[in-house]
Design an enzyme around this catalytic site. Structure first.
Site, PDB file in Angstrom:
ATOM      1  N   TYR A 204       1.173  -1.355   0.310  1.00 30.95           N
ATOM      2  CA  TYR A 204       0.182  -0.181  -0.116  1.00 30.95           C
ATOM      3  C   TYR A 204       0.582   0.963  -0.355  1.00 30.95           C
ATOM      4  CZ  TYR A 204      -2.795   4.130   1.602  1.00 30.95           C
ATOM      5  OH  TYR A 204      -4.048   4.444   1.434  1.00 30.95           O
ATOM      6  N   LYS A 208       1.460   3.797  -3.415  1.00 33.24           N
ATOM      7  CA  LYS A 208       0.750   6.012  -2.942  1.00 33.24           C
ATOM      8  C   LYS A 208       2.308   6.633  -3.532  1.00 33.24           C
ATOM      9  CE  LYS A 208      -2.247   7.201  -1.774  1.00 33.24           C
ATOM     10  NZ  LYS A 208      -4.059   6.669  -2.748  1.00 33.24           N
TER      11      LYS A 208
HETATM   12  N1  LIG Z   1      -8.794   7.040   5.244  1.00 33.79           N
HETATM   13  C1  LIG Z   1      -7.784   7.302   5.423  1.00 33.79           C
HETATM   14  O1  LIG Z   1      -6.820   7.180   6.743  1.00 33.79           O
HETATM   15  C2  LIG Z   1      -6.453   7.629   4.283  1.00 33.79           C
HETATM   16  C3  LIG Z   1      -5.527   8.057   4.138  1.00 33.79           C
HETATM   17  C4  LIG Z   1      -4.457   8.804   3.361  1.00 33.79           C
HETATM   18  C5  LIG Z   1      -4.824   8.824   2.685  1.00 33.79           C
HETATM   19  N2  LIG Z   1      -5.653   8.278   2.046  1.00 33.79           N
HETATM   20  C6  LIG Z   1      -6.232   7.843   0.584  1.00 33.79           C
HETATM   21  O2  LIG Z   1      -7.854   8.512   0.463  1.00 33.79           O
HETATM   22  C7  LIG Z   1      -8.216   7.639  -0.883  1.00 33.79           C
HETATM   23  C8  LIG Z   1      -9.481   7.173  -0.470  1.00 33.79           C
HETATM   24  O3  LIG Z   1      -9.334   6.933   0.382  1.00 33.79           O
HETATM   25  P1  LIG Z   1     -10.987   6.116   1.923  1.00 33.79           P
HETATM   26  O4  LIG Z   1     -10.347   5.418   2.645  1.00 33.79           O
HETATM   27  O5  LIG Z   1     -11.837   7.014   1.376  1.00 33.79           O
HETATM   28  O6  LIG Z   1     -11.017   4.747   1.048  1.00 33.79           O
HETATM   29  P2  LIG Z   1     -12.689   4.533   0.477  1.00 33.79           P
HETATM   30  O7  LIG Z   1     -11.865   2.717  -0.001  1.00 33.79           O
HETATM   31  O8  LIG Z   1     -13.728   4.431   0.998  1.00 33.79           O
HETATM   32  O9  LIG Z   1     -12.650   4.693  -1.071  1.00 33.79           O
HETATM   33  C9  LIG Z   1     -11.754   4.372  -1.924  1.00 33.79           C
HETATM   34  C10 LIG Z   1     -12.924   4.625  -3.184  1.00 33.79           C
HETATM   35  O10 LIG Z   1     -11.793   4.182  -4.064  1.00 33.79           O
HETATM   36  C11 LIG Z   1     -12.588   3.915  -4.976  1.00 33.79           C
HETATM   37  N3  LIG Z   1     -12.365   2.730  -5.704  1.00 33.79           N
HETATM   38  C12 LIG Z   1     -11.167   1.626  -5.669  1.00 33.79           C
HETATM   39  N4  LIG Z   1     -11.094   0.859  -6.518  1.00 33.79           N
HETATM   40  C13 LIG Z   1     -11.482   1.455  -7.718  1.00 33.79           C
HETATM   41  C14 LIG Z   1     -11.369   1.157  -9.158  1.00 33.79           C
HETATM   42  N5  LIG Z   1     -10.185   0.254  -9.873  1.00 33.79           N
HETATM   43  N6  LIG Z   1     -12.244   2.187  -9.989  1.00 33.79           N
HETATM   44  C15 LIG Z   1     -12.611   2.883  -9.294  1.00 33.79           C
HETATM   45  N7  LIG Z   1     -13.200   2.831  -8.217  1.00 33.79           N
HETATM   46  C16 LIG Z   1     -12.531   2.871  -7.505  1.00 33.79           C
HETATM   47  C17 LIG Z   1     -13.848   2.650  -4.543  1.00 33.79           C
HETATM   48  O11 LIG Z   1     -14.834   2.090  -4.868  1.00 33.79           O
HETATM   49  C18 LIG Z   1     -13.956   3.297  -2.751  1.00 33.79           C
HETATM   50  O12 LIG Z   1     -15.078   4.582  -3.280  1.00 33.79           O
HETATM   51  C19 LIG Z   1      -7.558   6.751  -0.847  1.00 33.79           C
HETATM   52  O13 LIG Z   1      -6.728   7.224  -2.347  1.00 33.79           O
HETATM   53  C20 LIG Z   1      -6.366   6.584  -0.070  1.00 33.79           C
HETATM   54  O14 LIG Z   1      -4.993   6.292  -0.130  1.00 33.79           O
HETATM   55  C21 LIG Z   1      -6.342   7.518   2.714  1.00 33.79           C
HETATM   56  C1  LIG Z   2      -2.749  -3.002  16.975  1.00 36.92           C
HETATM   57  C2  LIG Z   2      -4.238  -3.089  17.156  1.00 36.92           C
HETATM   58  C3  LIG Z   2      -4.475  -2.476  19.072  1.00 36.92           C
HETATM   59  O1  LIG Z   2      -5.940  -1.352  19.010  1.00 36.92           O
HETATM   60  C4  LIG Z   2      -4.480  -1.189  16.667  1.00 36.92           C
HETATM   61  C5  LIG Z   2      -3.919  -1.086  15.159  1.00 36.92           C
HETATM   62  C6  LIG Z   2      -4.572   0.189  14.690  1.00 36.92           C
HETATM   63  C7  LIG Z   2      -3.991  -0.061  13.011  1.00 36.92           C
HETATM   64  C8  LIG Z   2      -5.493  -0.644  12.695  1.00 36.92           C
HETATM   65  C9  LIG Z   2      -4.454   1.821  13.159  1.00 36.92           C
HETATM   66  C10 LIG Z   2      -3.139   2.000  12.864  1.00 36.92           C
HETATM   67  C11 LIG Z   2      -2.213   3.166  12.060  1.00 36.92           C
HETATM   68  C12 LIG Z   2      -3.697   3.168  11.111  1.00 36.92           C
HETATM   69  C13 LIG Z   2      -3.681   3.315   9.741  1.00 36.92           C
HETATM   70  C14 LIG Z   2      -3.177   4.886   9.706  1.00 36.92           C
HETATM   71  O2  LIG Z   2      -3.741   5.717  10.331  1.00 36.92           O
HETATM   72  C15 LIG Z   2      -2.666   5.321   8.561  1.00 36.92           C
HETATM   73  C16 LIG Z   2      -3.346   4.981   8.240  1.00 36.92           C
HETATM   74  C17 LIG Z   2      -2.852   5.848   6.078  1.00 36.92           C
HETATM   75  C18 LIG Z   2      -3.565   5.302   4.731  1.00 36.92           C
HETATM   76  O3  LIG Z   2      -3.555   5.823   3.848  1.00 36.92           O
HETATM   77  C19 LIG Z   2      -4.503   4.766   5.056  1.00 36.92           C
HETATM   78  C20 LIG Z   2      -4.832   4.397   6.207  1.00 36.92           C
HETATM   79  C21 LIG Z   2      -4.106   4.187   7.078  1.00 36.92           C
HETATM   80  C22 LIG Z   2      -2.950   2.947   6.821  1.00 36.92           C
HETATM   81  C23 LIG Z   2      -4.495   3.172   8.893  1.00 36.92           C
HETATM   82  C24 LIG Z   2      -5.364   1.697   8.872  1.00 36.92           C
HETATM   83  C25 LIG Z   2      -5.124   1.297  10.366  1.00 36.92           C
HETATM   84  C26 LIG Z   2      -3.489   2.009  11.235  1.00 36.92           C
HETATM   85  C27 LIG Z   2      -2.765   1.270  11.154  1.00 36.92           C
END
Ligand SMILES: NC(=O)c1ccc[n+]([C@@H]2O[C@H](COP(=O)([O-])OP(=O)(O)OC[C@H]3O[C@@H](n4cnc5c(N)ncnc54)[C@H](O)[C@@H]3O)[C@@H](O)[C@H]2O)c1
Ligand SMILES: C[C@@H](CO)CCC[C@@H](C)[C@H]1CC[C@H]2[C@@H]3[C@H](O)C=C4C[C@@H](O)CC[C@]4(C)[C@H]3CC[C@]12C
Length: 414
Positions: A204, A208
């Site tokens: 992952y 990214k």
């Molecule tokens: N959730 C977090 O904590 C977090 C933190 C940092 C960055 N991000 C980034 O933010 C973005 C959104 O993450 P999220 O948490 O909302 O995830 P999410 O899984 O809820 O949303 C991702 C969306 O992308 C769509 N998708 C996946 N594969 C696809 C494809 N092949 N074609 C078209 N659509 C597709 C999914 O259907 C979904 O609706 C991602 O790029 C993720 O890397 C998320």
């Molecule tokens: C060991 C467990 C006891 O309670 C706790 C596990 C926690 C993990 C599931 C999460 C800790 C950190 C999180 C990630 C972080 O917040 C940043 C992220 C970046 C984003 O791009 C995607 C989500 C995530 C990887 C997020 C996922 C969940 C954790 C690994």
């Protein structure tokens, strides 16, 4: 094809600047639905901007956790919007309710790995906000699929912009592009220029990082018509808020354990978190300002931040789960780290053994354990300096909204 119309002054009352961009204050007491209802039933001031509606935006992944917030935020906060295209592999039923508003909402079911589908969706758009991605640190999908969606999907978006003449591309990157790295070195209150050895092995963060690099390198490429592409990347830390699946998982786990969660991470390990509404707001602002500040913002990265407190991952979650009746047991981790690591490794083995029969993807694995155990916090004002970002939601509002949402999850689970 450039964006038509004048500069910032042509954008109605919604000009970038600290706190200035909130067209209408969120309505209190609607369980977080206030801004969304306002967008469905616009206030009188909205009519003034009707003539200025000329922009076409595309949000990829617009039905995801962040994507939905970006979509709703755009409808509420971008007065120049004429058409909003929402591109996602899975379209949500909630899109229907948006189609009755003043902005044309076009739902496109499509796959970012299919270049022709992406190109068709991008053609004629002024701005693309690319949030679609596969977020998987639990081993649910193969590394190849993660790469295909996150890297090739992003390449397809860039090429579609170039081929069809779309000039402005905002990419949702991640803090994980920086770290935590494989050595588990802390990143404490760092900013976009803090030196840090960003080395990853997990599919992952690798995907990214590669995708972000593609986006940044594409800045300045000539698009159809000869004008330069302007790109930038936003790096949210761990996002929380309404719709956050992992929060839901922790909540249900706590309910299964009789209203308790057991501390596994030392309280001293700080983890960066940011409210989804503020992340969405940052996307909207960047998308709006890229044209006017192309020289400054093009090719740049910005951490997404707000005033959420620095806490451990578990203590932070308790800010919401506590008021919903859960308790975090222990002031120190109840199990020694070596045992947690052993259990995490066991989970990997079980996942592999069970794969032919079922998908076993628990929260705990060596990667998530390492992430949760490594301090990673940001402290920066780059977004404020470059495009006037101030969080739209205070910590108190973010907390209240998230608690209300968890309570609603609880209600619907009964
Ligand atoms: N959730 C977090 O904590 C977090 C933190 C940092 C960055 N991000 C980034 O933010 C973005 C959104 O993450 P999220 O948490 O909302 O995830 P999410 O899984 O809820 O949303 C991702 C969306 O992308 C769509 N998708 C996946 N594969 C696809 C494809 N092949 N074609 C078209 N659509 C597709 C999914 O259907 C979904 O609706 C991602 O790029 C993720 O890397 C998320
Ligand atoms: C060991 C467990 C006891 O309670 C706790 C596990 C926690 C993990 C599931 C999460 C800790 C950190 C999180 C990630 C972080 O917040 C940043 C992220 C970046 C984003 O791009 C995607 C989500 C995530 C990887 C997020 C996922 C969940 C954790 C690994």
């Amino acid at each position: 094809m450039g964006r038509e119309g004048g500069g910032a002054s042509g954008r109605g009352p919604c000009v970038a600047g600290p706190g200035a961009c909130r067209r209408q204050p969120p309505v209190a007491g609607l369980g977080g639905l206030g801004p969304w209802l306002q967008c469905l039933f616009p206030q009188p001031g909205m009519a003034d901007s009707a003539q200025a509606q000329k922009l076409v935006y595309l949000v990829t992944g617009g039905c995801g956790f962040l994507g939905e917030h970006v979509v709703r935020m755009l409808l509420q906060q971008e007065p120049q919007l004429r058409e909003l295209r929402i591109f996602d592999l899975h379209l949500g039923p909630w899109l229907e309710e948006l189609k009755t508003g003043p902005v044309q909402v076009t739902a496109i079911q499509g796959d970012v790995t299919q270049a022709h589908e992406v190109a068709a969706a991008v053609a004629g758009a002024h701005v693309v906000i690319h949030t679609a991605g596969l977020v998987d640190v639990f081993g649910k999908t193969s590394p190849e699929t993660i790469h295909e969606v996150n890297v090739q999907g992003t390449r397809n978006v860039i090429e579609a912009c170039v081929q069809t003449g779309t000039r402005f591309l905002v990419y949702t990157s991640s803090m994980e592009v920086v770290g935590p790295n494989i050595k588990g070195q802390p990143f404490y209150r760092g900013n976009e220029n803090t030196p840090y050895e960003a080395v990853h092995r997990h599919p992952y963060p690798c995907s990214k990082a590669l995708a972000e690099q593609l986006v940044l390198e594409a800045n300045g490429r000539k698009v159809l018509g000869g004008l330069p592409l302007v790109t930038c990347a936003l790096r949210p830390t761990g996002i929380y808020g309404e719709g956050h699946q992992i929060m839901r998982d922790f909540y249900h786990q706590g309910l299964r354990l009789g209203g308790r969660l057991f501390r596994a991470i030392p309280a001293s390990v700080e983890h960066g978190r940011v409210y989804v509404g503020n992340v969405a707001w940052m996307h909207v602002l960047v998308a709006r300002e890229l044209e006017h500040r192309a020289a400054l913002m093009g090719g740049q990265v910005y951490f997404c931040y707000d005033n959420s407190p620095y806490k451990s991952y578990e203590d932070f979650n308790m800010e919401f789960l506590g008021p919903c009746g859960l308790r975090l047991v222990g002031t120190r981790p109840l199990l020694p780290y070596w045992l947690l690591l052993f259990l995490a490794a066991l989970n990997v083995l079980l996942q592999w053994l069970l794969r032919p029969l079922l998908l076993y993807a628990p929260l705990l694995n060596p990667y998530t354990l390492a992430m949760a155990n490594t301090t990673f916090t940001v402290s920066t004002d780059k977004a404020r300096r470059h495009f006037g970002y101030e969080p739209l939601f205070s910590w108190e509002e973010s907390r209240t909204r998230t608690i209300r949402w968890v309570q609603a999850v609880e209600g619907s689970a009964q």
